[in-house]
Design a protein around this motif. Structure first.
Motif, PDB file in Angstrom:
ATOM      1  N   ASN A   1       2.475   3.837  11.672  1.00  0.00           N
ATOM      2  CA  ASN A   1       1.617   2.834  10.959  1.00  0.00           C
ATOM      3  C   ASN A   1       0.938   1.943  11.942  1.00  0.00           C
ATOM      4  OD1 ASN A   1       4.298   1.743  11.294  1.00  0.00           O
ATOM      5  ND2 ASN A   1       3.581   0.249   9.884  1.00  0.00           N
ATOM      6  N   GLN A   2       0.625   0.943  11.333  1.00  0.00           N
ATOM      7  CA  GLN A   2      -0.173  -0.210  11.844  1.00  0.00           C
ATOM      8  C   GLN A   2       0.485  -1.340  11.375  1.00  0.00           C
ATOM      9  OE1 GLN A   2      -4.494  -0.275  12.042  1.00  0.00           O
ATOM     10  NE2 GLN A   2      -4.532   1.892  11.853  1.00  0.00           N
ATOM     11  N   PRO A   3       1.654  -1.800  12.075  1.00  0.00           N
ATOM     12  CA  PRO A   3       2.505  -2.820  11.536  1.00  0.00           C
ATOM     13  C   PRO A   3       1.624  -4.250  11.485  1.00  0.00           C
ATOM     14  CG  PRO A   3       3.800  -1.752  13.296  1.00  0.00           C
ATOM     15  CD  PRO A   3       2.227  -1.196  13.224  1.00  0.00           C
ATOM     16  N   SER A   4       1.848  -5.032  10.652  1.00  0.00           N
ATOM     17  CA  SER A   4       0.909  -6.203  10.298  1.00  0.00           C
ATOM     18  C   SER A   4       1.005  -7.220  11.565  1.00  0.00           C
ATOM     19  CB  SER A   4       1.206  -6.818   9.011  1.00  0.00           C
ATOM     20  OG  SER A   4       2.630  -7.580   9.053  1.00  0.00           O
TER      21      SER A   4
ATOM     22  N   SER B   1      -4.101  -6.415   6.387  1.00  0.00           N
ATOM     23  CA  SER B   1      -5.239  -6.033   7.284  1.00  0.00           C
ATOM     24  C   SER B   1      -6.479  -5.773   6.488  1.00  0.00           C
ATOM     25  CB  SER B   1      -4.681  -4.823   8.192  1.00  0.00           C
ATOM     26  OG  SER B   1      -5.771  -4.288   8.879  1.00  0.00           O
TER      27      SER B   1
ATOM     28  N   SER C   1      -5.726  -2.067   5.230  1.00  0.00           N
ATOM     29  CA  SER C   1      -4.760  -2.181   4.031  1.00  0.00           C
ATOM     30  C   SER C   1      -4.438  -3.428   3.493  1.00  0.00           C
ATOM     31  CB  SER C   1      -3.555  -1.159   4.574  1.00  0.00           C
ATOM     32  OG  SER C   1      -2.751  -0.797   3.456  1.00  0.00           O
TER      33      SER C   1
ATOM     34  N   ASP D   1       1.203   0.104   4.721  1.00  0.00           N
ATOM     35  CA  ASP D   1       0.493  -1.284   5.719  1.00  0.00           C
ATOM     36  C   ASP D   1      -0.018  -2.378   4.813  1.00  0.00           C
ATOM     37  OD1 ASP D   1       1.171   0.090   7.946  1.00  0.00           O
ATOM     38  OD2 ASP D   1      -0.984   0.890   8.371  1.00  0.00           O
TER      39      ASP D   1
ATOM     40  N   PRO E   1       3.044  -5.666   3.168  1.00  0.00           N
ATOM     41  CA  PRO E   1       3.230  -4.419   3.820  1.00  0.00           C
ATOM     42  C   PRO E   1       4.911  -4.051   3.141  1.00  0.00           C
ATOM     43  CG  PRO E   1       2.747  -6.007   5.287  1.00  0.00           C
ATOM     44  CD  PRO E   1       2.649  -6.559   4.079  1.00  0.00           C
TER      45      PRO E   1
END
Length: 311
Positions: free
Chosen positions: A293-296, A250, A254, A247, A229
């Motif tokens: 976003n989609q934080p890890s 995941s 991503s 991202d 990320p």
């Protein structure tokens, strides 16, 4: 003559910290003191900035749209990109930011304090400062080196690596911290510096060997290679920048980006210069109070600072 603001300081220990130090001993005690214990050097950043003449951004009656924000000083356009699938999926989020007053781009420290190992959720920092848009910063509090100038105030002058300097007139430049000083930068009009790196785009090209750069030798932070990320700042022109979050970690969403890929993404967005910030679980973008976003980590991670656009 030193004309920079004089900063009152204090130091603090976490409750029970002395007992823990005694119990761990040796390497454990060193690691606790270096990376866990709050060490507050400036207890009220807001008061220091006010004393230095830093004022709140005047209300500009900005308006949010489905993909951005517009005010009399600022235009923000958001872009989201997704590509690939499975283990090759990649997702990134970019904010194209144009400002007529470069000082609306600001930094905030966690808990309004400056020091080491002081953290707070980026969304809380963004809310406390009325941020239109925010990304995580350089996690300055994880280290004790680097030139730290924020909102025109000098907090640290320990040049160690390649830095990013944002000027009051809208210029943004990549520079060698070890070849100058914080006072010289302020005298030249620098408003904010960031100290992480490396530079992933220089004069429109990805630097050779960028994938092998180590930022420093701090535990858990020296290796930033591979698909990760990412958070970065790209430069299109004076008063025109791109804030980018990629991202990662995941499957199916991503994989993250390498440092050369990060430079290529910024190049594709029209940037000629690009600078890597703290990434991994810290990478986050917040717009209008919401995480974009989609934080890890499955959610945002507390960190030491943000870079934001004031409304």
């Amino acid at each position: 003559m030193d004309t920079r603001p004089r900063i009152p300081t204090r130091r603090s220990l976490l409750a029970g910290g002395a007992g823990l130090l005694a119990a761990t001993g040796g390497t454990g005690a060193w690691a606790y003191d270096r990376f866990v214990r709050d060490k507050v050097d400036v207890a009220d950043v807001g008061a220091v900035e006010a004393a230095a003449g830093v004022t709140d951004v005047a209300s500009t009656a900005g308006a949010y749209t489905a993909d951005g924000y517009t005010s009399s000083t600022t235009t923000i356009t958001l872009t989201t990109s997704t590509s690939g699938s499975g283990s090759d999926a990649l997702a990134w989020y970019a904010a194209d930011v144009v400002v007529t007053d470069a000082t609306v781009i600001r930094s905030a420290f966690s808990q309004d304090e400056f020091g080491q190992s002081i953290t707070e959720l980026p969304s809380r920092m963004a809310a406390d400062h009325g941020a239109v848009l925010a990304i995580n910063g350089d996690y300055y509090g994880f280290r004790d080196t680097g030139i730290v100038i924020r909102n025109g105030v000098v907090y640290r002058d320990e040049g160690a690596r390649t830095g990013l300097a944002m000027y009051r007139d809208g210029r943004i430049e990549i520079y060698d911290e070890t070849a100058t000083s914080a006072d010289a930068l302020v005298a030249d009009g620098v408003w904010t510096t960031l100290s992480f790196g490396p530079a992933v785009l220089v004069d429109g090209a990805v630097p050779a060997g960028v994938e092998d750069v180590e930022v420093d030798t701090n535990i858990g932070n020296h290796s930033i290679q591979g698909n990760q990320p990412r958070t970065a700042v790209g430069v299109i022109g004076d008063g025109h920048l791109v804030l980018l979050v990629v991202d990662g970690r995941s499957e199916g969403h991503s994989r993250g980006a390498t440092l050369p890929e990060l430079g290529e993404i910024l190049l594709g967005l029209g940037c000629t210069q690009g600078y890597n910030l703290d990434g991994g679980g810290s990478s986050v973008m917040i717009f209008d109070g919401e995480i974009v976003n989609q934080p890890s980590n499955g959610g945002e991670r507390a960190t030491s600072d943000i870079l934001y656009v004031a409304g």
